[in-house]
Design a protein around this motif. Structure first.
Motif, mmCIF file in Angstrom:
data_model
loop_
_atom_site.group_PDB
_atom_site.id
_atom_site.type_symbol
_atom_site.label_atom_id
_atom_site.label_comp_id
_atom_site.label_asym_id
_atom_site.label_seq_id
_atom_site.Cartn_x
_atom_site.Cartn_y
_atom_site.Cartn_z
ATOM 1 N N UNK A 7 4.713 -1.476 3.687
ATOM 2 C CA UNK A 7 3.294 -1.318 4.033
ATOM 3 C C UNK A 7 2.925 0.157 4.108
ATOM 4 N N UNK A 8 3.829 0.973 4.638
ATOM 5 C CA UNK A 8 3.577 2.415 4.674
ATOM 6 C C UNK A 8 3.419 2.961 3.254
ATOM 7 N N UNK A 9 4.292 2.532 2.369
ATOM 8 C CA UNK A 9 4.215 3.002 0.992
ATOM 9 C C UNK A 9 2.892 2.595 0.340
ATOM 10 N N UNK A 10 2.525 1.360 0.571
ATOM 11 C CA UNK A 10 1.277 0.872 -0.019
ATOM 12 C C UNK A 10 0.091 1.680 0.488
ATOM 13 N N UNK A 11 0.050 1.940 1.770
ATOM 14 C CA UNK A 11 -1.039 2.724 2.350
ATOM 15 C C UNK A 11 -1.059 4.148 1.797
ATOM 16 N N UNK A 12 0.117 4.663 1.444
ATOM 17 C CA UNK A 12 0.197 6.021 0.897
ATOM 18 C C UNK A 12 -0.010 6.051 -0.611
ATOM 19 N N UNK A 13 -0.216 4.890 -1.235
ATOM 20 C CA UNK A 13 -0.481 4.845 -2.665
ATOM 21 C C UNK A 13 0.743 4.633 -3.525
ATOM 22 N N UNK A 14 1.883 4.325 -2.907
ATOM 23 C CA UNK A 14 3.102 4.080 -3.675
ATOM 24 C C UNK A 14 3.273 2.581 -3.930
ATOM 25 N N UNK A 15 4.060 2.266 -4.932
ATOM 26 C CA UNK A 15 4.442 0.884 -5.225
ATOM 27 C C UNK A 15 5.938 0.862 -5.513
ATOM 28 N N UNK A 16 6.554 -0.308 -5.401
ATOM 29 C CA UNK A 16 8.001 -0.398 -5.573
ATOM 30 C C UNK A 16 8.383 -1.701 -6.258
ATOM 31 N N UNK A 17 9.490 -1.673 -6.974
ATOM 32 C CA UNK A 17 10.126 -2.858 -7.529
ATOM 33 C C UNK A 17 11.607 -2.798 -7.181
ATOM 34 N N UNK A 18 12.183 -3.987 -6.892
ATOM 35 C CA UNK A 18 13.563 -4.018 -6.398
ATOM 36 C C UNK A 18 14.375 -5.099 -7.095
#
Length: 713
Positions: free
Chosen positions: A433-444
């Protein structure tokens, strides 16, 4: 004056003549010495002496009876006789009634009676090899008293034998109990050594209530061998069995920590790392104590197995008929059970070949290891991207600030184990959620590591070289070559500066060149002034803060390719650092109070439940430290790849756990993640159960291909 009394009659004489000093009385087993008849014997003709010297053989039965009545007295007398072999000869000149004793013709045979007397007193010992008959027939008989030929001279019993014989006669019940107990212990030691499993979860009673074929063959061999060859074979067998037992213990330990058995060719070098780990965990004194205890146990095991085999071999030799029958019966039982496949439980046959199978496996392991060295050297030379021109490497990531970060022991169990998963999953969700709020995205996704429970460098080299580095020999081979690594590929393009932040490195690291790292920051040059947290030299939050201060915040002509290895989640997971406000990290002194207030390693590592709990907390700390850094210092060009190097030890991950570790790619630029859309990885920081699983060595080629690299085989 003449004396014609025979030596057999003299044996009834109780008193010595008055003219013979009392201190010269001969030992008790020569009662005729010291009597008048004994004195006259010195003046008798040689013919008489010769005839008398031949008497001991005829008198042996009577001497045997006397010895049987007083075996201990004889031993003491013999010792005295040995110290003064010719007491009468020294006193011969003083005999007043026999002047002719000084005549030349009587001086020649003077020593003859003494020899005859000596022969006579030693007759029981010579004629009766079983002089210690109670020992030979009863419990506690010594091996050295059994196997000598009947016509051989039995050596005089040693002092400890006399003491043991006396104690046994005084306490017969206790001696018998001790004999049976010692024999039972010897048998148990041999059986346990022959049947010991190599995995801790297989150590149960049923594993030891079996019939080992090796014991049957060994018993048959020891029964038929003469004494000296039997002892030699028993010693060699005992030492071999002890060595195999030590290796079995090592197998149990390696399976517990590294998920594999002990490699007798390659794994000796790991003991120095183990010593360093123990020193960091328990202190220098504790590590030395553990090492001394380990050496003592090895010596004790070798001695115990050797003495046990010798004892059982001697017992079989003393009771040949019984031992032969027993061995034959056991052999028939073993063959029958093997033919019928009789089992105590599934996978636990009564007829065991465990030791032979273990030896065969170790032998084959040695062959495979030696053969693998040459084969792997050939494999390592083949690289599809070795000749790719720099301008055709990683074209899809030009201008990106790259970070490859390993989180120590971050394995699949952290996400799926019912004890650890709740806390770790909650952390991954919150950090995502922190990443999303900061504009980041992730795949795992999931990667299967080449190592388990430890040897992190094998996971690192596998991931970055694209080769399966599963042992130390392969690691040495690949790092001695010029294989293209992921950092090396970025460096080869000339478009990135490569740096390494590795707080776990505490000595020279020649692998820096192999990995293609231009500048290395290890534990000595990150400026840390705080305490160690067991093995970890510094908290992850501090290492990332130092990276920002010393490297990332500086102005660069090129983007960075940074390789960072975080260590706070390294076992024993105590004490664990805590997150502190970023502006208070400083030189690390703030962690002094946190380290002192933390839990003790010894309280955690020995308890599986506590180890799981603290391991989960350490993963939460490491992930939070990394995501907090990325959110605070990352930008639109930052691309983060982070993964675990291996699963934690079996006490935490569980027996037979997979070797899978999570891997994530995080970026602000959506084009970065679009290029791996066909990988079918899960969105976010948490891979799902059905997310594809790759071998860790496959990542390099897939990554290079996805981001614009052209193979050039």
């Amino acid at each position: 004056m003449s004396f014609n009394t025979s030596s057999r009659q003299l044996s009834k004489t109780d008193e010595a003549p008055e003219d013979v000093p009392s201190q010269e009385v001969t030992p008790l087993d020569s009662p005729e010495a010291g009597t008048p008849e004994a004195e006259t014997a010195e003046t008798e003709t040689p013919e008489a002496e010769t005839a008398e010297a031949s008497l001991p053989e005829a008198e042996a039965p009577e001497a045997d009876a006397a010895e049987a009545e007083a075996p201990e007295v004889e031993v003491e007398v013999e010792a005295e006789a040995e110290a003064d072999p010719e007491p009468e000869a020294a006193e011969a000149p003083e005999v007043p009634d026999v002047p002719e004793a000084k005549a030349p013709e009587t001086e020649t045979p003077e020593a003859q009676p003494s020899e005859a007397t000596t022969s006579e007193t030693e007759t029981p010992e010579t004629e009766t090899p079983g002089a210690e008959t109670p020992e030979a027939e009863g419990p506690g008989a010594e091996a050295s008293d059994v196997d000598a030929p009947e016509d051989a001279v039995t050596p005089r019993p040693r002092r400890w034998r006399r003491v043991w014989g006396g104690w046994r006669e005084k306490y017969p019940v206790a001696a018998r109990v001790l004999w049976w107990t010692t024999t039972a212990v010897a048998l148990a030691v041999v059986v346990v050594a022959l049947l010991m499993p190599t995995q801790a979860d297989k150590v149960r009673v049923a594993a030891f209530v079996r019939l080992p074929v090796e014991a049957i063959f060994g018993a048959a061999l020891l029964i038929v061998l003469p004494r000296r060859p039997r002892i030699a074979v028993a010693v060699l067998a005992g030492l071999g069995l002890g060595a195999l037992t030590v290796v079995n213990f090592l197998d149990i330990g390696f399976n517990e920590y590294l998920g594999r058995g002990f490699n007798v060719v390659l794994d000796w070098s790991l003991f120095s790392d183990a010593q360093g780990y123990l020193q960091d965990t328990f202190g220098k004194g504790g590590a030395l104590g553990i090492a001394a205890l380990a050496v003592t146990l090895v010596i004790a095991v070798l001695a115990l197995t050797t003495m046990s085999v010798i004892r059982l071999g001697n017992l079989a030799a003393r009771n040949t008929e019984t031992a032969t029958r027993t061995t034959l019966v056991l052999a028939i039982v073993w063959v029958t059970c093997a033919a019928l496949g009789v089992q105590y439980a599934p996978g636990i046959p009564i007829a065991s070949e465990h030791t032979m199978q273990a030896l065969q496996f170790k032998t084959e392991q040695v062959r495979r290891t030696l053969r693998d060295e040459a084969e792997f050297a050939k494999i390592a030379k083949k690289d599809d991207f070795a000749d790719t021109p720099p301008d055709q490497l990683l074209t899809g990531l030009r201008g990106k600030d790259m970070m490859i970060t390993f989180i120590e022991s971050y394995g699949r169990s952290a996400i799926e184990d019912p004890v650890m998963a709740p806390g770790v999953d909650a952390t991954l969700t919150a950090e995502n959620e922190k990443l999303t709020q900061a504009g980041f995205a992730a795949k795992s996704g999931w990667l299967t590591s080449a190592t388990y429970g430890g040897s992190s460098w094998l996971g690192h080299s596998t991931f970055m070289s694209g080769l399966w580095i599963s042992n130390q020999q392969r690691y040495r081979t690949v790092t001695a070559g010029e294989r293209l690594t992921l950092p090396g590929a970025f460096k080869k393009t000339g478009a990135w500066d490569t740096v390494g932040v590795m707080p776990g490195i505490q000595k020279a690291w020649p692998e820096q060149k192999f990995y293609g790292i231009d500048k290395l920051y290890d534990s000595h040059n990150l400026g840390y002034k705080g305490p160690k947290f067991s093995w970890s030299t510094m908290p992850d939050q501090y290492a990332l803060t130092a990276f920002e201060r010393l490297v990332h915040s500086k102005k660069h002509d090129k983007p960075l390719m940074s390789t960072i290895i975080l260590t706070s989640s390294h076992q024993p997971w105590a004490p664990i650092p805590e997150l502190v406000p970023q502006d208070q990290v400083g030189d690390g002194s703030i962690y002094n109070a946190i380290e002192k207030a933390g839990k003790k390693p010894g309280d955690i590592i020995t308890d599986s439940a506590k180890s799981k709990q603290e391991y989960g907390k350490s993963i939460q700390y490491s992930v939070s430290s990394l995501i907090n850094y990325l959110v605070k210092y990352g930008n639109k060009n930052t691309v983060l790849i982070f993964l675990g190097d291996h699963q934690p030890i079996a006490r935490v991950s569980g027996n037979h756990a997979s070797r899978d570790v999570p891997v994530s790619i995080v970026a602000k630029d959506p084009k970065v993640l679009d290029k791996i859309a066909d990988w079918n990885w899960a969105d976010g920081l948490q891979p799902q159960q059905d997310t594809p699983v790759w071998k860790m060595n496959d990542f390099r080629d897939r990554f290079l291909t996805a981001y614009g690299s052209t193979p050039a085989p």
